[in-house]
Design an enzyme around this catalytic site. Structure first.
Site, PDB file in Angstrom:
ATOM      1  CB  SER A   1      32.008 -34.696-120.989  1.00  0.00           C
ATOM      2  OG  SER A   1      32.779 -33.699-119.420  1.00  0.00           O
TER       3      SER A   1
ATOM      4  CE  LYS B   1      28.878 -33.781-117.882  1.00  0.00           C
ATOM      5  NZ  LYS B   1      29.772 -34.855-118.106  1.00  0.00           N
TER       6      LYS B   1
END
Length: 269
Positions: free
Chosen positions: A71, A147
């Site tokens: 990700s 993230k």
């Protein structure tokens, strides 16, 4: 001259010298045995101290994390080990736009991430858990995600402008860290980030179940600052991918929202 030509006094001196050397050798052997015994006895204490130091480092200073999903590609690859700064938040520092942060799963986010590694056999799993607990192995804790912070409390994060870009407080960003070939976002949204929360996105936008995928939940997909474990500041392994994780320059141009007058301390410096 043979031994018969030597005097008794000379022979006695030679015997005394031989006896002295033998005694010194015996003393030296005893000293070496005592040292070995002392070293063996001290070894458990030295191991315990080393483990305690490792545990303190992992708990309060720096922790290694294993990256199981893609990700955050192209910045961080599957299998990378990153080091996370857990120290500066103790002094009130807060995440800033552009920081790469590790945070605890707010609830259900991991279901949208890539599959986790195959489970280890019994015995190996427990050993890894112990070594991870004391900080000697990178954490692959299934409750952690990584993230990039796009917006902080008070920011308005929006996508997309006429060129398909993400904007923060009206500033449309060109994001060099986004995975090549990915659009900034295929999902259109506009979120005002609540105070004390963060809007986060993965760099691999087409392979990241981030804030965009939780817009219909409480707080519109933002995460609590209190859930942040720390800021990832370096890719430590493998060595051929070593790099610092610095705040991208584009975020320096993002204005603060006009309605928020307070200054934010530079976090995780």
């Amino acid at each position: 001259m043979g031994s018969r030509g030597r005097s008794r006094a000379e022979r006695d001196r030679d015997l005394a010298a031989l006896g002295g050397r033998a005694e010194r050798r015996r003393l030296a052997r005893r000293v070496r045995r005592r040292r070995r015994t002392r070293t063996v006895g001290e070894l458990p204490l030295l191991v315990a101290v080393a483990l305690l130091i490792a545990l303190l480092l992992k708990t309060f200073l720096v922790q290694a994390f294993y990256i199981p999903s893609g990700s955050m590609e192209q910045t961080i690859r599957i299998g990378d080990r990153v080091l996370v700064d857990k120290f500066t938040p103790w002094f009130g520092s807060r995440p800033e736009r552009g920081d790469v942060v590790v945070f605890r799963d707010p609830g259900g986010w991991l279901q949208g991430e890539a599959a986790r590694p195959a489970p280890d056999p019994i015995g190996v799993k427990q050993l890894k858990q112990v070594l991870t607990f004391i900080g000697l192995l990178p954490s692959s804790d299934e409750q952690d995600l990584i993230k990039r912070v796009i917006g902080v409390g008070g920011d308005t994060v929006k996508c997309c402008d006429a060129k398909g870009r993400v904007s923060v407080n009206g500033y449309a960003m060109n994001e060099p860290y986004v995975m090549r070939g990915n659009a900034p976002s295929e999902i259109r949204f506009e979120v005002v980030v609540p105070e004390g929360r963060l809007f986060v996105m993965g760099d691999h936008r087409s392979n990241s179940a981030d804030s965009r995928y939780h817009l219909d939940e409480a707080h519109q997909g933002t995460i609590a600052e209190s859930s942040v474990v720390g800021r990832a500041f370096v890719i430590a392994w493998p060595t051929d991918h070593w790099r610092q994780l610095e705040q991208p320059a584009v975020f320096a141009s993002v204005p603060d929202p006009a309605r928020r007058g307070r200054r934010r301390s530079r976090p995780f410096a």
